[in-house]
Each structure stands twice: as structure tokens, then as C-alpha cells.
Design a protein around this motif. Structure first.
Motif, PDB file in Angstrom:
ATOM      1  N   ILE A  57     -35.961  17.448  49.394  1.00  0.00           N
ATOM      2  CA  ILE A  57     -35.803  17.394  48.110  1.00  0.00           C
ATOM      3  C   ILE A  57     -37.236  17.726  47.655  1.00  0.00           C
ATOM      4  O   ILE A  57     -38.223  17.013  48.225  1.00  0.00           O
ATOM      5  N   LEU A 116     -34.542  13.805  53.740  1.00  0.00           N
ATOM      6  CA  LEU A 116     -33.339  12.652  53.284  1.00  0.00           C
ATOM      7  C   LEU A 116     -33.002  12.147  54.661  1.00  0.00           C
ATOM      8  O   LEU A 116     -32.532  13.195  55.514  1.00  0.00           O
ATOM      9  N   VAL A 137     -33.576  20.928  45.282  1.00  0.00           N
ATOM     10  CA  VAL A 137     -32.854  20.485  46.686  1.00  0.00           C
ATOM     11  C   VAL A 137     -32.643  21.814  47.410  1.00  0.00           C
ATOM     12  O   VAL A 137     -32.020  22.612  46.850  1.00  0.00           O
ATOM     13  N   ASN A 138     -33.187  21.675  48.541  1.00  0.00           N
ATOM     14  CA  ASN A 138     -32.973  22.682  49.489  1.00  0.00           C
ATOM     15  C   ASN A 138     -33.426  24.197  48.826  1.00  0.00           C
ATOM     16  O   ASN A 138     -32.901  25.142  49.087  1.00  0.00           O
ATOM     17  N   CYS A 166     -26.182  16.742  42.144  1.00  0.00           N
ATOM     18  CA  CYS A 166     -26.051  17.387  43.217  1.00  0.00           C
ATOM     19  C   CYS A 166     -25.729  16.508  44.459  1.00  0.00           C
ATOM     20  O   CYS A 166     -26.505  15.404  44.599  1.00  0.00           O
ATOM     21  N   ASP A 181     -31.381  16.841  54.129  1.00  0.00           N
ATOM     22  CA  ASP A 181     -31.684  17.821  52.851  1.00  0.00           C
ATOM     23  C   ASP A 181     -33.286  17.349  52.485  1.00  0.00           C
ATOM     24  O   ASP A 181     -33.756  16.424  52.737  1.00  0.00           O
ATOM     25  N   ILE A 192     -31.242   8.651  42.604  1.00  0.00           N
ATOM     26  CA  ILE A 192     -30.570   8.868  43.779  1.00  0.00           C
ATOM     27  C   ILE A 192     -29.443   8.063  43.832  1.00  0.00           C
ATOM     28  O   ILE A 192     -29.792   6.665  43.993  1.00  0.00           O
ATOM     29  N   LEU A 197     -26.050  15.234  48.129  1.00  0.00           N
ATOM     30  CA  LEU A 197     -26.772  15.405  49.115  1.00  0.00           C
ATOM     31  C   LEU A 197     -26.230  15.024  50.387  1.00  0.00           C
ATOM     32  O   LEU A 197     -25.386  14.333  50.515  1.00  0.00           O
ATOM     33  N   SER A 198     -27.011  15.744  51.520  1.00  0.00           N
ATOM     34  CA  SER A 198     -26.489  15.495  52.940  1.00  0.00           C
ATOM     35  C   SER A 198     -27.644  15.093  53.692  1.00  0.00           C
ATOM     36  O   SER A 198     -28.855  15.221  53.396  1.00  0.00           O
TER      37      SER A 198
END
Length: 185
Positions: free
Chosen positions: A131, A140, A113-114, A123, A129, A87, A125-126
Motif C-alpha cells: 500500500i 501488509l 495498492v500493488n 479495495c 499487498d 482499513i 486486501l490480501s
């Protein structure tokens, strides 16, 4: 609980790998989190292995995830590769917002992810999310301190540098302008 571990000491009683000077933060019962002087940017939280929850601190820069103890996020899971994913967290040059992305490092079992396998493509990330790496699912939490205006307070930084260190609660010197008599005359 924080404690400083001297340079060249061993990371824990089970592992014999030497580590550089750092601060250990006890994040959960099973997984100590090791930090350097990097800026905290968020957390990974999991209830997969422990119903009371575990968390790992994420820092600006690279955060390595895997089954090797030297990773920033150590995951003890048979389906997690030694160097499973990274990350990466940094501020955008364009608008200053915090960018968070995950990339799979050619792992055997992939990174989800999702609910979607990211394959070998990074990818973005928000916050919030989910993982999935091996049997572990992580939530996250990201906090962009710059955009939220969370900066060190000058008075606190100044007081930390000028505060007097006492060895015990009774080691307090009191200066008095008048002399006090202990016995009546």
C-alpha cells in the motif's frame, strides 16, 4: 514496552489532546502505537522513513490512516491527508474468513495498492499487498487467528487471575509444617 496511561491524560508531551484510557505499545522509535481492547489482526510495516523499519498494529474493526495524531496509523508525511484512508477488518458472515479492505477517504493524493490507484472504490486486501500512501510504502501482514486456531489458553487465563502479586523478589512467604531452629542447642 507497555504502560497504562490513565484516562484524561495527554497522549504525549508534544500533543495537548486528551485521550481515553488505553495501553501504549512502543512500536517504533518515532511512532507509538495506541491500542484499546480490540483484537490484533495484523500489521503495516514500512521502511520508507526509517531503514530499520517501523510498524503499526492493525485491529479488527476500523483502522484510520492519516497525518492527524488521533489516527490509528499516524503518518507524518506532507502528501498524506489528515484522514487519508481506512482499513476495515472483520470476519465474513458467510464463511468466517477474515475480510480486509481499504478505502480512500477523498484524499488529495490517492491510495495505491500493488501499483494501482484504488480511486474512491473500496479495495479488498490480501496478505503481502503493498500500500502506497504519500511517500510511504507499507507491507501488509494479516493473521486470521480464528482460522489458524489461535485462541486464549484456559490455563493461562486462569493463572493470570489467580497469580500472587509480589512487591519485590524477596517478598515471598514460605509456610513450613516444621519449625526450624536457628541456633544449635
Amino acid at each position: 514496552m507497555k504502560k497504562t496511561i490513565p484516562e484524561g491524560s495527554y497522549s504525549d508531551n508534544k500533543s495537548q489532546e486528551k485521550i481515553s484510557k488505553h495501553t501504549r505499545v512502543e512500536g517504533s522509535k518515532k511512532s507509538p502505537i495506541i491500542s484499546s481492547n480490540r483484537t490484533v489482526a495484523g500489521f503495516l510495516i514500512s521502511f520508507s522513513a526509517d531503514p530499520t523499519g517501523e510498524f503499526w498494529v492493525l485491529y479488527e474493526g476500523r483502522n484510520r490512516i492519516g497525518s492527524e495524531r488521533s489516527n490509528d496509523v499516524f503518518v507524518n508525511d506532507s502528501k498524506v491527508s489528515a484522514d487519508h484512508a481506512i482499513i476495515n477488518i472483520r470476519h465474513s458472515v458467510n464463511d468466517g474468513r477474515l475480510l480486509v479492505a481499504i478505502s480512500d477517504q477523498n484524499s488529495s493524493n490517492g491510495t495505491i495498492v500493488n501499483g494501482r490507484d484504488i480511486e474512491f472504490t473500496p479495495c479488498e486486501l490480501s496478505n503481502g499487498d503493498i500500500i502506497k500512501i504519500g511517500y510511504h510504502e507499507f507491507g501488509l501482514l494479516i493473521l486470521d487467528r480464528v482460522n489458524k486456531g489461535l485462541e486464549p489458553v484456559a490455563d493461562l487465563e486462569k493463572s493470570k487471575k489467580t497469580s500472587t502479586q509480589y512487591t519485590s523478589p524477596y517478598d515471598v512467604s514460605v509456610k513450613s509444617s516444621s519449625t526450624r531452629k536457628t541456633k544449635p542447642e
